[in-house]
Design a protein around this motif. Structure first.
Motif, mmCIF file in Angstrom:
data_model
loop_
_atom_site.group_PDB
_atom_site.id
_atom_site.type_symbol
_atom_site.label_atom_id
_atom_site.label_comp_id
_atom_site.label_asym_id
_atom_site.label_seq_id
_atom_site.Cartn_x
_atom_site.Cartn_y
_atom_site.Cartn_z
ATOM 1 N N LEU D 36 -13.602 -0.429 16.395
ATOM 2 C CA LEU D 36 -15.030 -0.717 16.274
ATOM 3 C C LEU D 36 -15.690 0.637 16.064
ATOM 4 N N GLY D 37 -16.295 0.853 14.921
ATOM 5 C CA GLY D 37 -16.859 2.171 14.651
ATOM 6 C C GLY D 37 -17.744 2.176 13.420
ATOM 7 N N ARG D 38 -18.019 3.378 12.895
ATOM 8 C CA ARG D 38 -18.936 3.568 11.762
ATOM 9 C C ARG D 38 -18.177 4.017 10.505
ATOM 10 N N VAL D 39 -18.564 3.456 9.353
ATOM 11 C CA VAL D 39 -17.918 3.772 8.072
ATOM 12 C C VAL D 39 -18.336 5.175 7.621
ATOM 13 N N GLY D 40 -17.338 5.952 7.163
ATOM 14 C CA GLY D 40 -17.631 7.339 6.782
ATOM 15 C C GLY D 40 -18.206 7.472 5.382
ATOM 16 N N GLN D 41 -17.614 6.746 4.422
ATOM 17 C CA GLN D 41 -18.035 6.835 3.003
ATOM 18 C C GLN D 41 -18.023 5.436 2.392
ATOM 19 N N ASP D 42 -18.763 5.220 1.310
ATOM 20 C CA ASP D 42 -18.615 3.959 0.582
ATOM 21 C C ASP D 42 -17.154 3.813 0.157
ATOM 22 N N PRO D 43 -16.593 2.586 0.185
ATOM 23 C CA PRO D 43 -15.159 2.415 -0.109
ATOM 24 C C PRO D 43 -14.801 2.723 -1.561
ATOM 25 N N VAL D 44 -13.530 3.016 -1.791
ATOM 26 C CA VAL D 44 -13.003 3.149 -3.159
ATOM 27 C C VAL D 44 -11.950 2.066 -3.344
ATOM 28 N N MET D 45 -11.732 1.660 -4.617
ATOM 29 C CA MET D 45 -10.652 0.706 -4.905
ATOM 30 C C MET D 45 -9.609 1.414 -5.749
ATOM 31 N N ARG D 46 -8.353 1.359 -5.316
ATOM 32 C CA ARG D 46 -7.256 1.996 -6.043
ATOM 33 C C ARG D 46 -6.432 0.914 -6.744
ATOM 34 N N GLN D 47 -5.734 1.308 -7.839
ATOM 35 C CA GLN D 47 -4.888 0.394 -8.624
ATOM 36 C C GLN D 47 -5.626 -0.906 -8.930
ATOM 37 N N ALA D 48 -6.891 -0.791 -9.296
ATOM 38 C CA ALA D 48 -7.730 -1.986 -9.509
ATOM 39 C C ALA D 48 -7.074 -2.913 -10.537
ATOM 40 N N TRP D 85 -11.078 9.914 13.116
ATOM 41 C CA TRP D 85 -11.280 9.282 11.812
ATOM 42 C C TRP D 85 -10.044 8.473 11.432
ATOM 43 N N HIS D 86 -10.261 7.203 11.087
ATOM 44 C CA HIS D 86 -9.165 6.306 10.702
ATOM 45 C C HIS D 86 -9.287 6.001 9.211
ATOM 46 N N ARG D 87 -8.141 5.830 8.558
ATOM 47 C CA ARG D 87 -8.105 5.415 7.145
ATOM 48 C C ARG D 87 -7.788 3.921 7.147
ATOM 49 N N VAL D 88 -8.687 3.107 6.578
ATOM 50 C CA VAL D 88 -8.508 1.646 6.560
ATOM 51 C C VAL D 88 -8.204 1.194 5.133
ATOM 52 N N SER D 89 -7.139 0.386 4.981
ATOM 53 C CA SER D 89 -6.761 -0.127 3.652
ATOM 54 C C SER D 89 -6.807 -1.650 3.687
ATOM 55 N N VAL D 90 -7.386 -2.257 2.641
ATOM 56 C CA VAL D 90 -7.493 -3.715 2.583
ATOM 57 C C VAL D 90 -6.783 -4.215 1.334
ATOM 58 N N PHE D 91 -5.620 -4.861 1.547
ATOM 59 C CA PHE D 91 -4.837 -5.401 0.417
ATOM 60 C C PHE D 91 -5.115 -6.890 0.225
ATOM 61 N N ARG D 92 -5.508 -7.567 1.324
ATOM 62 C CA ARG D 92 -5.556 -9.035 1.299
ATOM 63 C C ARG D 92 -6.536 -9.548 0.254
ATOM 64 N N PRO D 93 -6.048 -10.375 -0.687
ATOM 65 C CA PRO D 93 -6.920 -10.914 -1.745
ATOM 66 C C PRO D 93 -8.156 -11.566 -1.106
ATOM 67 N N GLY D 94 -9.292 -11.421 -1.678
ATOM 68 C CA GLY D 94 -10.553 -11.995 -1.144
ATOM 69 C C GLY D 94 -11.222 -10.986 -0.233
ATOM 70 N N LEU D 95 -10.514 -10.644 0.867
ATOM 71 C CA LEU D 95 -11.108 -9.687 1.831
ATOM 72 C C LEU D 95 -11.291 -8.325 1.159
ATOM 73 N N ARG D 96 -10.340 -7.970 0.282
ATOM 74 C CA ARG D 96 -10.368 -6.676 -0.418
ATOM 75 C C ARG D 96 -11.656 -6.532 -1.250
ATOM 76 N N ASP D 97 -12.073 -7.655 -1.891
ATOM 77 C CA ASP D 97 -13.280 -7.603 -2.734
ATOM 78 C C ASP D 97 -14.548 -7.612 -1.877
ATOM 79 N N VAL D 98 -14.514 -8.404 -0.807
ATOM 80 C CA VAL D 98 -15.670 -8.438 0.104
ATOM 81 C C VAL D 98 -15.887 -7.037 0.684
ATOM 82 N N ALA D 99 -14.776 -6.376 1.072
ATOM 83 C CA ALA D 99 -14.876 -5.014 1.636
ATOM 84 C C ALA D 99 -15.471 -4.073 0.595
ATOM 85 N N TYR D 100 -15.005 -4.184 -0.643
ATOM 86 C CA TYR D 100 -15.469 -3.268 -1.701
ATOM 87 C C TYR D 100 -16.965 -3.468 -1.982
#
Lengths: 148, 148, 148, 148
Positions: D36-48, D85-100
């Motif tokens: 539970l925390g605060r986002v550091g930067q707007d997310p990036v999407m890799r291998q789009a 600082w934690h690095r969070v990765s979202v692969f799950r289809p659907g959630l990945r786009d909502v996160a982005y």
């Protein structure tokens, strides 16, 4: 939380959204339980032929603490213990049958799920609360081949 | 779980063990709850002058799911919602006062604790179950300066 | 999160607050890990005579899933498995010694704690990340009398 | 955990079992993270456009404790704070786009997932550890309409 007319409008809007995008727009909650303990009795299955069959069993969790522990830790204080009995219900197809076949009296389990405060009317026609933990995950901690 | 005579022997043994070593020798359980939701009413404090004062408030958690979701996900299915009301009790010194002063109706909280299935006798002399979540951690998610 | 001058003012203010009231006023976070798995090697203790002795051991968690499971569940799909090795560090006095004495290679444990991304310089003078789980609770799932 | 030949036999057997019955027979693990925390930067999407697109963002968790707190609580001790600082990765289809689309710099989130200790080779051809939290659930705690 929503009143009837709002619910209608909301349902119209929600139908064309994926569950994930709904989960970003709507305010979400969390209702999580984790129990690690011992099974009290072999499970029973209710409404086996009905629309909503459910496997039910009891699970005991045990608590140890030292008198006076809540204020300042006194290593020499007396050790107290309290057993809490939980009612676990498994509705989820697949898991319900695994629970019915493999959960045995005395087995040690980790159960994850949510709390539900159901109600029922007892034989004296009195409305009663029947809290249950609706399980969505069970991890067996006793080797299934061992007799617990 | 232990019967009286065993408890006496166990207490003798336990007195000269640190809580950590006891926790390695004895079989331990887990009884954990996490609720993230909205406060129903401003909290009340019971037995304020008694031996065991407690701050009590209600917390609502909300669930959304699509009809037919439990079997195979149908993105177009109707969205259903269910609100569950939890009774939260705070006994822990310090946290009990913070809860009484800062928890407000409508605030969004994360509450962590354990389940307790207490009992009481109602005005018609009927024994009733009163499940409560005994909180040991509260994280405020609404800014205390905002009026929820 | 706070810059130096703000930290000074904040420390002044914080000294006269109980930790609980601080936790209501300040925005709090959560950094929680739960691992249930098998111990890789008997633990080692580092800096045993130093200021900050630590017990360290490795824990393996295993994941099973069916190919294609992420999209729509295909019960007949192939089962895949992946093992992840975690480095667990125990600094907490008492628990550190219990871990050193009772955690054995092959034992099944539930470990709770937080993630820490430490850094160190290796023998080729390269700065490296050394992620560890700092444990604050260990539940033994293998009977200590059984040889795991 | 399984060696190649055993894996073949196991796969044969596993194909005709439901995932739930497999989960009762095989020993299961747990690898759970809650941040539970605060986002550091707007997310990036890799291998789009690739096979495995992923949304990535950083999340800060903050810890407060009093010096000397680990031994016996001294309310007057200095308050210390540490940001992780934690690095969070979202692969799950659907959630990945909502996160982005919806995760923004400064937003407050609850992220649930598992730890993964990946590796990569940096520009100086050095093998490096890249721990990430693979998210499977995100709860937005900042109102999407508020500018965090």
């Amino acid at each position: 939380m929503f009143h009837r007319p709002v619910l209608q409008v909301f349902r119209q809007f929600a139908r064309c959204q994926s569950t994930d995008s709904l989960s970003a727009i709507l305010e979400r909650s969390m209702n999580k339980v984790q129990l690690l303990g011992r099974v009290g009795q072999d499970p029973v299955m209710r409404q086996a032929d009905g629309k909503n069959p459910v496997t039910i069993f009891s699970l005991a969790t045990n608590e140890l603490w030292r008198s006076g522990e809540n204020e300042v830790f006194q290593p020499a204080g007396d050790v107290n213990q309290k057993t809490t009995w939980h009612r676990v219900s498994v509705f989820r197809p697949g898991l319900r049958d695994v629970a019915y076949q493999h959960v045995k009296k005395g087995a040690r389990l980790l159960v994850e799920g949510k709390i539900d405060y159901g109600e029922y009317t007892d034989k004296n026609n009195v409305r009663r609360q029947a809290t249950t933990i609706i399980a969505d995950n069970i991890i067996f901690l006793t080797d299934l081949r061992d007799k617990p």
